[in-house]
Write an enzyme that holds these catalytic residues in place. Structure first.
Site, PDB file in Angstrom:
ATOM      1  N   ALA A  62       0.858  -1.191   0.000  1.00  0.00           N
ATOM      2  CA  ALA A  62       0.000   0.000   0.000  1.00  0.00           C
ATOM      3  C   ALA A  62       0.893   1.239   0.000  1.00  0.00           C
ATOM      4  CB  ALA A  62      -0.890  -0.015   1.233  1.00  0.00           C
ATOM      5  N   GLY A 107       0.821  -5.083   0.847  1.00  0.00           N
ATOM      6  CA  GLY A 107      -0.272  -5.261  -0.117  1.00  0.00           C
ATOM      7  C   GLY A 107       0.187  -5.908  -1.415  1.00  0.00           C
ATOM      8  N   GLU A 110       0.114  -9.482  -0.715  1.00  0.00           N
ATOM      9  CA  GLU A 110      -1.306  -9.841  -0.576  1.00  0.00           C
ATOM     10  C   GLU A 110      -1.975  -9.977  -1.945  1.00  0.00           C
ATOM     11  OE1 GLU A 110      -1.745  -6.576   2.244  1.00  0.00           O
ATOM     12  OE2 GLU A 110      -2.669  -7.981   3.638  1.00  0.00           O
ATOM     13  N   GLU A 130       4.251  -4.876   7.639  1.00  0.00           N
ATOM     14  CA  GLU A 130       3.365  -3.874   8.248  1.00  0.00           C
ATOM     15  C   GLU A 130       3.684  -3.623   9.714  1.00  0.00           C
ATOM     16  OE1 GLU A 130       2.383  -6.260   6.190  1.00  0.00           O
ATOM     17  OE2 GLU A 130       0.838  -5.530   4.820  1.00  0.00           O
TER      18      GLU A 130
HETATM   19  N1  CAA Z   1       4.524   3.357  -0.396  1.00  0.00           N
HETATM   20  C1  CAA Z   1       4.908   4.515  -0.933  1.00  0.00           C
HETATM   21  N2  CAA Z   1       6.117   4.710  -1.485  1.00  0.00           N
HETATM   22  C2  CAA Z   1       6.966   3.683  -1.480  1.00  0.00           C
HETATM   23  C3  CAA Z   1       6.632   2.438  -0.940  1.00  0.00           C
HETATM   24  C4  CAA Z   1       5.335   2.279  -0.391  1.00  0.00           C
HETATM   25  N3  CAA Z   1       4.892   1.112   0.115  1.00  0.00           N
HETATM   26  N4  CAA Z   1       7.694   1.599  -1.076  1.00  0.00           N
HETATM   27  C5  CAA Z   1       8.652   2.305  -1.678  1.00  0.00           C
HETATM   28  N5  CAA Z   1       8.222   3.549  -1.949  1.00  0.00           N
HETATM   29  C6  CAA Z   1       8.957   4.637  -2.594  1.00  0.00           C
HETATM   30  C7  CAA Z   1      10.011   5.207  -1.674  1.00  0.00           C
HETATM   31  O1  CAA Z   1       9.443   6.162  -0.786  1.00  0.00           O
HETATM   32  C8  CAA Z   1      10.967   5.819  -2.668  1.00  0.00           C
HETATM   33  O2  CAA Z   1      10.431   7.032  -3.126  1.00  0.00           O
HETATM   34  P1  CAA Z   1      11.349   8.376  -3.132  1.00  0.00           P
HETATM   35  O3  CAA Z   1      12.432   8.055  -4.126  1.00  0.00           O
HETATM   36  O4  CAA Z   1      10.394   9.430  -3.584  1.00  0.00           O
HETATM   37  O5  CAA Z   1      11.866   8.535  -1.739  1.00  0.00           O
HETATM   38  C9  CAA Z   1      10.922   4.829  -3.838  1.00  0.00           C
HETATM   39  O6  CAA Z   1       9.690   4.118  -3.680  1.00  0.00           O
HETATM   40  C10 CAA Z   1      12.054   3.826  -3.826  1.00  0.00           C
HETATM   41  O7  CAA Z   1      12.065   3.184  -2.563  1.00  0.00           O
HETATM   42  P2  CAA Z   1      13.380   3.012  -1.680  1.00  0.00           P
HETATM   43  O8  CAA Z   1      14.320   4.163  -1.910  1.00  0.00           O
HETATM   44  O9  CAA Z   1      12.951   2.773  -0.266  1.00  0.00           O
HETATM   45  O10 CAA Z   1      14.000   1.706  -2.336  1.00  0.00           O
HETATM   46  P3  CAA Z   1      14.968   0.639  -1.657  1.00  0.00           P
HETATM   47  O11 CAA Z   1      15.409  -0.257  -2.757  1.00  0.00           O
HETATM   48  O12 CAA Z   1      15.990   1.299  -0.819  1.00  0.00           O
HETATM   49  O13 CAA Z   1      14.034  -0.191  -0.637  1.00  0.00           O
HETATM   50  C11 CAA Z   1      12.057  -1.418  -0.031  1.00  0.00           C
HETATM   51  C12 CAA Z   1      13.021  -1.021  -1.159  1.00  0.00           C
HETATM   52  C13 CAA Z   1      12.784  -2.327   0.969  1.00  0.00           C
HETATM   53  C14 CAA Z   1      10.903  -2.194  -0.684  1.00  0.00           C
HETATM   54  C15 CAA Z   1      11.550  -0.162   0.696  1.00  0.00           C
HETATM   55  O14 CAA Z   1      11.100   0.766  -0.277  1.00  0.00           O
HETATM   56  C16 CAA Z   1      10.417  -0.411   1.641  1.00  0.00           C
HETATM   57  O15 CAA Z   1      10.642  -0.912   2.738  1.00  0.00           O
HETATM   58  N6  CAA Z   1       9.172  -0.072   1.229  1.00  0.00           N
HETATM   59  C17 CAA Z   1       8.003  -0.212   2.079  1.00  0.00           C
HETATM   60  C18 CAA Z   1       7.554  -1.667   2.128  1.00  0.00           C
HETATM   61  C19 CAA Z   1       6.376  -1.784   3.083  1.00  0.00           C
HETATM   62  O16 CAA Z   1       6.468  -1.502   4.260  1.00  0.00           O
HETATM   63  N7  CAA Z   1       5.220  -2.241   2.537  1.00  0.00           N
HETATM   64  C20 CAA Z   1       4.003  -2.374   3.319  1.00  0.00           C
HETATM   65  C21 CAA Z   1       3.147  -1.158   3.132  1.00  0.00           C
HETATM   66  S1  CAA Z   1       1.753  -1.131   4.207  1.00  0.00           S
HETATM   67  C22 CAA Z   1       0.656  -2.209   3.506  1.00  0.00           C
HETATM   68  O17 CAA Z   1       0.866  -2.749   2.425  1.00  0.00           O
HETATM   69  C23 CAA Z   1      -0.590  -2.444   4.293  1.00  0.00           C
HETATM   70  C24 CAA Z   1      -1.490  -3.476   3.703  1.00  0.00           C
HETATM   71  O18 CAA Z   1      -1.589  -4.606   4.180  1.00  0.00           O
HETATM   72  C25 CAA Z   1      -2.356  -3.149   2.602  1.00  0.00           C
END
Ligand code: CAA
Length: 255
Positions: A62, A107, A110, A130
């Site tokens: 998400a 997500g 998921e 999460e």
């Molecule tokens: N939402 C919004 N933006 C996201 C994102 C997310 N889930 N994941 C990555 N991005 C964005 C980052 O903010 C970044 O944007 P900027 O360049 O503008 O800062 C861009 O994508 C690239 O990401 P990273 O620089 O973080 O890339 P990385 O290779 O260093 O790391 C990653 C990759 C480990 C996947 C890391 O991005 C990360 O941890 N992302 C979040 C993953 C997460 O927590 N997902 C769960 C979300 S909550 C959910 O999904 C609830 C549900 O059940 C529905």
């Protein structure tokens, strides 16, 4: 467009196309995904393949930036929208294959779990992180993960938020197979292993197996008896059995 719906031969392909944000699911993307699934439901595609644009991510979950500052009711509606959209995959007349071409977190995983099958490149990374955000999976993760890999492993993955690599994902049954080369081509090759069979028979088989996990065994066996009898009544079943006796390849007509 953050969702691309294309056709490759007899297959529909959905590409989550927001690579700068690792294909994170904004609410607008989820709505477009729902529209694309409705379109596919009434198409003649023989399977659906879902993948992510770029070589880094299937989907990072998400959109966290969008989730922030939402009030509780908006949050609940968001979870219900995500759940309802992913549930459309179950009701498609054709099977779906997630081609996990990189990160599949939250997500994103998921969504992959809502597909009939999951294939992953060897460098793919998966998880339900999460908990690290102070959250709990909201698009079906707490329900589909234990059904796929068992309660203890699912609890561990959800409660630690740890990353599962592709090799482990295959070992524990989270993904069906690891794939090499172009993920869409690999998914098409996988789908071709079943896509020439009778679509109604494939649908009955999917339905019976999906419902096995929700029903006590005596009810599940009744469902199986009903669905296998329905399959028996199709002209494809008559054709399949005739072709066996006549030592020829059957020609199924999805009827
Ligand atoms: N939402 C919004 N933006 C996201 C994102 C997310 N889930 N994941 C990555 N991005 C964005 C980052 O903010 C970044 O944007 P900027 O360049 O503008 O800062 C861009 O994508 C690239 O990401 P990273 O620089 O973080 O890339 P990385 O290779 O260093 O790391 C990653 C990759 C480990 C996947 C890391 O991005 C990360 O941890 N992302 C979040 C993953 C997460 O927590 N997902 C769960 C979300 S909550 C959910 O999904 C609830 C549900 O059940 C529905």
């Amino acid at each position: 467009m953050s969702i691309e719906l294309t056709r490759r031969d007899e297959f529909a392909v959905i590409t989550l196309n927001r690579p700068k944000a690792l294909n994170a699911l904004s609410f607008a993307i989820i709505e477009s995904l729902g529209d694309a699934l409705d379109e596919i439901a009434s198409s003649d595609a023989r399977a659906l393949i879902i993948t992510g644009a770029g070589d880094k991510a299937f989907c990072a979950g998400a959109d966290i930036k969008e989730l922030r500052n939402r009030d509780l009711m908006a949050q609940k509606r968001g979870a219900e929208l995500g759940q309802a959209t992913f549930a459309k995959l179950d009701r498609l007349p054709m099977a779906s294959v997630a081609a996990i071409n990189g990160y599949a977190f939250g997500g994103g995983l998921e969504l992959a779990m809502a597909c009939s099958f999951r294939l992953a490149v060897p460098t793919a990374k998966m998880g339900q992180p999460e908990i690290k955000l102070g959250l709990v999976p909201g698009y079906g993760g707490t329900q589909r993960l234990p059904r796929l890999i068992g309660e203890a492993r699912a609890l561990e993955i959800i409660m630690t938020g740890r990353t599962v690599d592709a090799a482990e994902a295959e070992r524990i049954g989270l993904v069906n197979r690891l794939i090499e080369g172009d993920p869409i081509e690999a998914a098409i090759a996988f789908a071709r292993e079943f896509s020439t069979f009778s679509l109604p028979a494939l649908g009955f088989a999917r339905d019976a197996v999906t419902r096995a996990l929700d029903a006590p065994i005596h009810e599940g066996l009744k469902i199986e008896a009903d669905l296998s009898t329905l399959a028996f009544q199709t002209s494809d079943a008559a054709e399949g059995m005739a072709a066996f006796e006549e030592k020829r390849t059957p020609v199924f007509r999805d009827a």
